[in-house]
Design an enzyme around this catalytic site. Structure first.
Site, PDB file in Angstrom:
ATOM      1  N   GLU A 276       0.828  -1.216   0.000  1.00 51.68           N
ATOM      2  CA  GLU A 276       0.000   0.000   0.000  1.00 51.68           C
ATOM      3  C   GLU A 276       0.858   1.259   0.000  1.00 51.68           C
ATOM      4  O   GLU A 276       0.431   2.302  -0.472  1.00 51.68           O
ATOM      5  CB  GLU A 276      -0.930   0.029   1.222  1.00 51.68           C
ATOM      6  CG  GLU A 276      -2.200  -0.774   1.011  1.00 51.68           C
ATOM      7  CD  GLU A 276      -3.270  -0.527   2.075  1.00 51.68           C
ATOM      8  OE1 GLU A 276      -3.008   0.179   3.069  1.00 51.68           O
ATOM      9  OE2 GLU A 276      -4.370  -1.072   1.923  1.00 51.68           O
ATOM     10  N   HIS A 297       9.032 -26.423  -1.485  1.00 46.81           N
ATOM     11  CA  HIS A 297       8.429 -27.523  -2.240  1.00 46.81           C
ATOM     12  C   HIS A 297       7.266 -27.039  -3.089  1.00 46.81           C
ATOM     13  O   HIS A 297       6.443 -27.837  -3.535  1.00 46.81           O
ATOM     14  CB  HIS A 297       8.001 -28.632  -1.270  1.00 46.81           C
ATOM     15  CG  HIS A 297       9.161 -29.186  -0.494  1.00 46.81           C
ATOM     16  ND1 HIS A 297       9.790 -30.358  -0.820  1.00 46.81           N
ATOM     17  CD2 HIS A 297       9.840 -28.676   0.561  1.00 46.81           C
ATOM     18  CE1 HIS A 297      10.799 -30.567   0.018  1.00 46.81           C
ATOM     19  NE2 HIS A 297      10.852 -29.558   0.865  1.00 46.81           N
ATOM     20  N   LYS A 411     -13.810  -0.222  -4.175  1.00 43.83           N
ATOM     21  CA  LYS A 411     -14.956   0.081  -3.313  1.00 43.83           C
ATOM     22  C   LYS A 411     -16.071   0.730  -4.121  1.00 43.83           C
ATOM     23  O   LYS A 411     -17.235   0.348  -4.000  1.00 43.83           O
ATOM     24  CB  LYS A 411     -14.541   1.024  -2.168  1.00 43.83           C
ATOM     25  CG  LYS A 411     -13.642   0.355  -1.138  1.00 43.83           C
ATOM     26  CD  LYS A 411     -13.357   1.296   0.009  1.00 43.83           C
ATOM     27  CE  LYS A 411     -12.219   0.785   0.875  1.00 43.83           C
ATOM     28  NZ  LYS A 411     -11.719   1.768   1.811  1.00 43.83           N
TER      29      LYS A 411
HETATM   30  O1  PA5 Z   1      -3.554   1.443   5.689  1.00 43.68           O
HETATM   31  C1  PA5 Z   1      -4.727   1.772   5.634  1.00 43.68           C
HETATM   32  O2  PA5 Z   1      -5.106   2.920   5.972  1.00 43.68           O
HETATM   33  C2  PA5 Z   1      -5.838   0.832   5.204  1.00 43.68           C
HETATM   34  O3  PA5 Z   1      -5.352  -0.348   4.645  1.00 43.68           O
HETATM   35  C3  PA5 Z   1      -6.738   0.507   6.384  1.00 43.68           C
HETATM   36  O4  PA5 Z   1      -5.984  -0.037   7.418  1.00 43.68           O
HETATM   37  C4  PA5 Z   1      -7.885  -0.437   6.065  1.00 43.68           C
HETATM   38  O5  PA5 Z   1      -8.531  -0.068   4.894  1.00 43.68           O
HETATM   39  C5  PA5 Z   1      -8.910  -0.438   7.205  1.00 43.68           C
HETATM   40  O6  PA5 Z   1      -9.418   0.840   7.403  1.00 43.68           O
HETATM   41  P1  PA5 Z   1     -10.208   1.301   8.686  1.00 43.68           P
HETATM   42  O7  PA5 Z   1      -9.345   1.124   9.881  1.00 43.68           O
HETATM   43  O8  PA5 Z   1     -10.548   2.732   8.434  1.00 43.68           O
HETATM   44  O9  PA5 Z   1     -11.444   0.432   8.784  1.00 43.68           O
END
Ligand code: PA5
Length: 423
Positions: A276, A297, A411
């Protein structure tokens, strides 16, 4: 912990030093892109002590009332918790008073139905975790689990067993928690989800599971003391520089390798952190992981012999918690007497060294990340190391490592299909 670059051709690494040091400077001076999400950098020394004590108390309260804590969250609100508690638990017979179970990290109807069924005759509490407070997966899971826990303990009883970790002021979860009177914990505005394991996100469930969160914080502090050092000797900066050097030489897949299966979810946490943070604007190193020797393996073949665009970062644990020796067998029908007297950790290490030699020969550069042991402290330090490194590495790549615009696209497509208003 330290890194070992023996198996990397480092002659050209000096060409990356300047860029790496500039990236580090931007990170630490907080003047690069995404600089409003850098609260995690000083968090090991600058955190809300009052909330920290409240987390410990809530952990004790959960221990006193529950056999299970259902931790509801996804991404950064899930992976660090799972990674840490899984690494620190025993493989088979856990002596934990409170078992952590997860929800809200998928949309499987089977998973949720079976969980609700399983919880019926158990004593449990809920920790619903969402920074935005609007993420679909945990919101759906919480709707079901809230109904179930209220049915079991009554509305007032349930209130004592529900803990919400979310934004200080905004979001649907914050509104709901305030309206229902749940105890709440804060995910600071300036700490993004994938960097939030050091906040109440990680600390509350870990404390409830009986993990020493003081030690965990001490690990982050130890990382803070080491990886904030403004020097190319700083392993976090070096790791970032080596990754960028390899990437520019066509190595665009990094495999995080472990030889201790307990580390497998640390790799899952790492994949989110690196994927990310770096994968945007058409660039980024694709992070994958293997658990060895199991995956020697399976994926071992393609790593050794497939397209030469891979490098590895191998986590070596110097001192495993437990070990066992191969015994002499009088018949030796399995032909293993040549290993008699040798410990499994020794044999595992030879597998690691042999694989490293083979992969390096097969043009897979190999970074070694050496941990003395797997403990709450060493994991805290490892997390901080990876976090500083990804900040430096992302800036070297020229991206903003602290946003994740790409995760929004699926989303909107999903909401459109589901008929949500506004999509
Ligand atoms: O790194 C990030 O911000 C995202 O991957 C969130 O952790 C993930 O989408 C979960 O979001 P939230 O804590 O708002 O539910």
């Amino acid at each position: 912990m330290k890194i070992d670059l023996t198996n990397i051709e480092c002659e050209n690494l000096c060409n990356y030093e300047d860029k790496a040091m500039k990236a580090f400077d931007s990170l630490i001076k907080k003047n690069g892109s995404g600089n409003d999400f850098l609260g995690w950098i000083d968090r090991p020394v600058d955190y809300d002590k009052e909330e920290f004590e409240r987390i410990k108390k809530a952990g004790e309260k959960i221990k006193a009332s529950s056999d299970i804590l259902v931790s509801i969250g996804i991404g950064g609100s899930y992976l660090g918790i799972k990674a840490t508690e899984f690494a620190l638990d025993s493989y088979f017979s856990s002596d934990r008073k409170v078992k952590l179970i997860y929800a809200g990290h998928n949309l499987s109807g089977q998973y949720l139905s079976e969980l609700l069924e399983y919880l019926k005759d158990k004593d449990y509490s809920l920790n619903v975790i969402s920074k935005s407070g609007t993420t679909t997966e945990p919101a759906i899971a919480f709707r079901f689990l809230k109904e179930a826990i209220e049915e079991k303990y009554g509305k007032e009883g349930a209130k004592e067993r529900i803990f919400a970790t979310t934004d200080r002021k905004k979001g649907a979860l914050k509104e709901l928690a305030d309206a229902e009177g749940y105890e709440t914990f804060v995910i600071p505005d300036d700490i993004g989800g994938r960097f939030s394991v050091i906040s109440a996100v990680g600390l509350l469930p870990l404390a409830a599971a009986g993990i020493d969160i003081d030690e965990f914080m001490a690990g982050f502090k130890s990382g803070y003391d080491k990886y904030k050092e403004n020097s190319f000797e700083n392993d976090a900066i070096k790791y970032a520089a080596v990754r960028n050097m390899l990437y520019e030489n066509g190595k665009d897949i990094e495999v995080l390798v472990n030889y201790e299966p307990k580390l497998q979810y640390i790799a899952e946490w790492w994949k989110q952190l690196y994927g990310e943070s770096e994968g945007k604007d058409g660039c980024g190193i694709f992070p994958v992981s293997v658990n060895n020797t199991t995956d020697l393996h399976s994926l071992g073949q393609i790593i050794q012999d497939g397209k030469r665009n891979i490098f590895e970062s191998v986590i070596e644990v110097k001192n495993p918690k437990k070990d066992i020796k191969v015994k002499e067998d009088k018949d030796n029908l399995d032909g293993l007497n040549y290993l008699a007297g040798k410990s499994l950790s020794f044999i595992n290490k030879q597998a690691m060294e042999g694989t490293t030699i083979a992969h390096v020969k097969g043009e897979v550069p190999n970074i070694r990340i050496i941990l003395d042991e797997v403990s709450a402290k060493s994991i805290g330090e490892l997390y901080y190391f990876f976090e500083i490194a990804v900040g430096v590495s992302g800036y070297m790549l020229g991206v903003n490592p602290f946003n994740q615009p790409g995760v929004e696209e699926y989303k909107s497509q999903m909401f459109k299909l589901l008929g949500k208003a506004g999509y």
